[in-house]
Design an enzyme around this catalytic site. Structure first.
Site, PDB file in Angstrom:
ATOM      1  N   CYS A  16       0.766  -1.249   0.000  1.00 53.61           N
ATOM      2  CA  CYS A  16       0.000   0.000   0.000  1.00 53.61           C
ATOM      3  C   CYS A  16       0.799   1.302   0.000  1.00 53.61           C
ATOM      4  O   CYS A  16       0.489   2.203  -0.783  1.00 53.61           O
ATOM      5  CB  CYS A  16      -0.999  -0.002   1.152  1.00 53.61           C
ATOM      6  SG  CYS A  16      -0.363  -0.553   2.732  1.00 53.61           S
ATOM      7  N   LYS A  70      -7.211   6.460   5.316  1.00 53.91           N
ATOM      8  CA  LYS A  70      -5.860   5.985   5.614  1.00 53.91           C
ATOM      9  C   LYS A  70      -4.811   6.824   4.876  1.00 53.91           C
ATOM     10  O   LYS A  70      -4.920   7.033   3.681  1.00 53.91           O
ATOM     11  CB  LYS A  70      -5.766   4.513   5.197  1.00 53.91           C
ATOM     12  CG  LYS A  70      -4.378   3.908   5.266  1.00 53.91           C
ATOM     13  CD  LYS A  70      -4.439   2.440   4.863  1.00 53.91           C
ATOM     14  CE  LYS A  70      -3.056   1.832   4.702  1.00 53.91           C
ATOM     15  NZ  LYS A  70      -3.117   0.396   4.366  1.00 53.91           N
ATOM     16  N   HIS A  72      -0.728   6.735   5.553  1.00 55.37           N
ATOM     17  CA  HIS A  72       0.369   5.757   5.376  1.00 55.37           C
ATOM     18  C   HIS A  72       1.469   6.227   4.426  1.00 55.37           C
ATOM     19  O   HIS A  72       2.046   5.433   3.686  1.00 55.37           O
ATOM     20  CB  HIS A  72      -0.184   4.403   4.923  1.00 55.37           C
ATOM     21  CG  HIS A  72       0.654   3.261   5.406  1.00 55.37           C
ATOM     22  ND1 HIS A  72       0.503   1.962   4.971  1.00 55.37           N
ATOM     23  CD2 HIS A  72       1.676   3.226   6.305  1.00 55.37           C
ATOM     24  CE1 HIS A  72       1.380   1.182   5.566  1.00 55.37           C
ATOM     25  NE2 HIS A  72       2.111   1.926   6.391  1.00 55.37           N
ATOM     26  N   HIS A 166      -8.917  -4.026   4.162  1.00 62.50           N
ATOM     27  CA  HIS A 166      -7.627  -4.392   4.743  1.00 62.50           C
ATOM     28  C   HIS A 166      -7.845  -5.227   6.009  1.00 62.50           C
ATOM     29  O   HIS A 166      -8.894  -5.145   6.659  1.00 62.50           O
ATOM     30  CB  HIS A 166      -6.877  -3.105   5.090  1.00 62.50           C
ATOM     31  CG  HIS A 166      -5.420  -3.258   5.332  1.00 62.50           C
ATOM     32  ND1 HIS A 166      -4.911  -3.749   6.511  1.00 62.50           N
ATOM     33  CD2 HIS A 166      -4.348  -2.961   4.557  1.00 62.50           C
ATOM     34  CE1 HIS A 166      -3.592  -3.749   6.461  1.00 62.50           C
ATOM     35  NE2 HIS A 166      -3.212  -3.277   5.276  1.00 62.50           N
ATOM     36  N   ASN A 225      -3.291  -2.582  -4.013  1.00 65.44           N
ATOM     37  CA  ASN A 225      -2.476  -3.778  -4.277  1.00 65.44           C
ATOM     38  C   ASN A 225      -3.408  -4.943  -4.526  1.00 65.44           C
ATOM     39  O   ASN A 225      -4.625  -4.841  -4.333  1.00 65.44           O
ATOM     40  CB  ASN A 225      -1.520  -4.097  -3.106  1.00 65.44           C
ATOM     41  CG  ASN A 225      -2.150  -4.015  -1.731  1.00 65.44           C
ATOM     42  OD1 ASN A 225      -1.802  -3.158  -0.925  1.00 65.44           O
ATOM     43  ND2 ASN A 225      -3.097  -4.903  -1.454  1.00 65.44           N
ATOM     44  N   LYS A 253      -1.040  -9.965  -2.824  1.00 58.81           N
ATOM     45  CA  LYS A 253      -0.352  -8.843  -2.176  1.00 58.81           C
ATOM     46  C   LYS A 253       1.022  -9.281  -1.690  1.00 58.81           C
ATOM     47  O   LYS A 253       1.194 -10.402  -1.236  1.00 58.81           O
ATOM     48  CB  LYS A 253      -1.193  -8.354  -1.002  1.00 58.81           C
ATOM     49  CG  LYS A 253      -0.568  -7.212  -0.210  1.00 58.81           C
ATOM     50  CD  LYS A 253      -1.455  -6.825   0.966  1.00 58.81           C
ATOM     51  CE  LYS A 253      -0.796  -5.717   1.804  1.00 58.81           C
ATOM     52  NZ  LYS A 253      -1.620  -5.342   2.972  1.00 58.81           N
TER      53      LYS A 253
END
Length: 472
Positions: A16, A70, A72, A166, A225, A253
């Site tokens: 990700c 999110k 990240h 996720h 992903n 992934k």
């Protein structure tokens, strides 16, 4: 999707953080050191501040920019957080994964409300009131509120990276109930998570329609992903499987197999000239940056010191014109380790697709297995019956090492069952030469092995993940 466009040959990064960076910069992650794995909590690096992000460019066209969900992309300093990177507001979590209800990641709570541009120390608020509420629901609710309060004299860019689907696999029971007796286990929970996500997106589209904004909205839906899968005895990082299925593709992934990097994406908007069909042209996550800029009338040439890898694909998306790209670099990662991305000592890996050909250098997995057919739980007969005879490995020099190379014609063999590197040496040489050109432009990975900075411990900040290094 039936009223929009599905992208059939669309590629993302294997995990990700790199994909989000590619989206935000229009540049391959290996150019700025984010090509290896994800940014762990408590580590002092992130997306380079010299990179210009998509919301910063959209500001040039007068856009109001908001992010929900999110992040990240780094949070060790406030300048790495969303409202210092072009967003007018942010509600969500800075890190990569957490409990859907408790909003805890490791040792700390991670849910923030940053109400204005450059909302750092003294402005950013820990959203303790979100505790106990399911993230998909609260993120959709926040997005709806932004739409309802938006001043329509200004155009709107809303970046909505949901936490779903996720890991961990969590969802209110009401969303699982319809699937009981049909599917079971993780797949059942995954279906519930997806239904909650579908409901959330539906609420967002209804809000746009209610405000009269829908007919002038371009909606882009993309994964970051391939689906995480389990089942490979080599995969020590497949605990993030939530019941995903990449059938008929190989891998998932974390890997460079098609199941890890060939993504799901659709586009909807009344401005699309030929909706209702798939697009077979090659496209990569980096292409959104120049494509979106072109739609709003901004220059897409980029900074000469930071050249874009993405290309403007609007004509392909809207009119089904040919793709403007013939190759995609899927990654160049000198740290890749099949034992675990979090351990040093790996031999590295890389991959490139050019036309119908895909070259994999080094070990592209794990995971490296095939997903079962979700309709009946079996592996496709063509895979079960396929016993590729032992062939002599092809070795090439890459990254200063003598390493293996595999070649697949992914238009004829999308399951990546038959390695033809031995019989197609000219194609191997051609793709390898292109890959080496990009390797010469790659920055060493910034990834930091081991524990994070002790100063980042949430106990130092009242129990919440908080930037811990002062901005220079």
């Amino acid at each position: 999707a039936s009223e929009g466009v599905v992208l059939d040959q669309y590629y993302v990064q294997p995990v990700c953080s790199p994909s989000r960076a590619a989206l935000m910069t229009g540049r391959y992650p290996f150019r700025y050191g984010l090509q290896h794995y994800v940014i762990p909590s408590g580590h002092d690096y992130g997306l380079n501040l010299n990179e210009t992000l998509l919301p910063q460019r959209l500001k040039e066209a007068g856009y109001s920019t908001h992010a929900v969900g999110k992040w990240h992309l780094g949070m060790f300093t406030w300048k790495h957080t969303p409202t210092f990177r072009g967003f007018d507001s942010f509600f969500g979590f800075y890190g990569g994964g957490e409990d859907y209800y408790k909003h805890t990641a490791g040792a700390g709570y991670d849910m923030r409300r940053d109400k204005q541009s450059q909302c750092g120390k003294g402005c950013s608020q820990v959203a303790w009131d979100a505790k106990g509420n399911y993230s998909t629901t609260i993120f959709a609710g926040e997005a709806v509120q932004i739409i309802e309060e938006h001043n329509q004299s200004q155009p709107l860019f809303l970046y909505l990276p949901f936490q779903a689907v996720h890991a961990p696999d969590e969802v209110p029971e009401q969303y699982i109930e319809p699937y009981k007796g049909i599917i079971s286990g993780k797949r059942q929970t995954f279906a519930g998570m997806l239904s909650a996500l579908d409901e959330g997106i539906g609420n967002v589209t209804k809000a746009l329609q209610s405000r009269g904004m829908w007919n002038n909205t371009l909606l882009v839906f993309t994964t970051d992903n391939g689906g995480p899968i389990s089942g490979s005895n080599r995969c020590h990082i497949c605990g993030d499987n939530t019941g995903c299925n990449n059938y008929p593709l190989r891998g998932g992934k974390h890997s460079l197999w098609e199941g890890g990097v060939r993504g799901t994406a659709l586009v909807h908007g009344k401005m699309i000239e030929k909706p209702g069909s798939k697009r077979a042209g090659l496209m990569h996550m980096t292409d959104w940056f120049p494509t979106i800029l072109s739609i709003v009338g901004l220059n897409t040439s980029g900074n000469p010191s930071f050249p874009l890898d993405g290309v403007n694909q609007w004509n392909m998306i809207s009119s089904n014109a040919p793709s403007l790209r013939n190759e995609v670099v899927l990654n160049i990662d000198s740290l890749h380790n099949v034992a675990s991305p979090m351990k040093p000592g790996g031999g590295g890996d890389a991959a490139i697709r050019m036309g119908n050909w895909k070259l994999l250098v080094g070990d592209p997995g794990p995971p490296d297995i095939w997903s079962a057919n979700p309709a009946n739980g079996t592996i496709h007969d063509s895979i079960l019956n396929h016993l590729q005879p032992e062939i002599e490995n092809v070795f090439v020099m890459f990254g200063g090492k003598n390493t293996t190379a595999q070649l697949f014609n992914v238009m004829e063999d999308e399951r990546e069952m038959t390695d033809v590197a031995k019989t197609q040496p000219q194609e191997v040489d051609m793709l390898l030469a292109a890959l080496k050109k990009y390797e010469s432009q790659a920055m060493p990975p910034l990834y930091q092995f081991g524990a994070g900075d002790p100063k980042s411990n949430p106990k130092n900040f009242g129990g919440a993940w908080t930037p811990w290094i002062e901005d220079n």
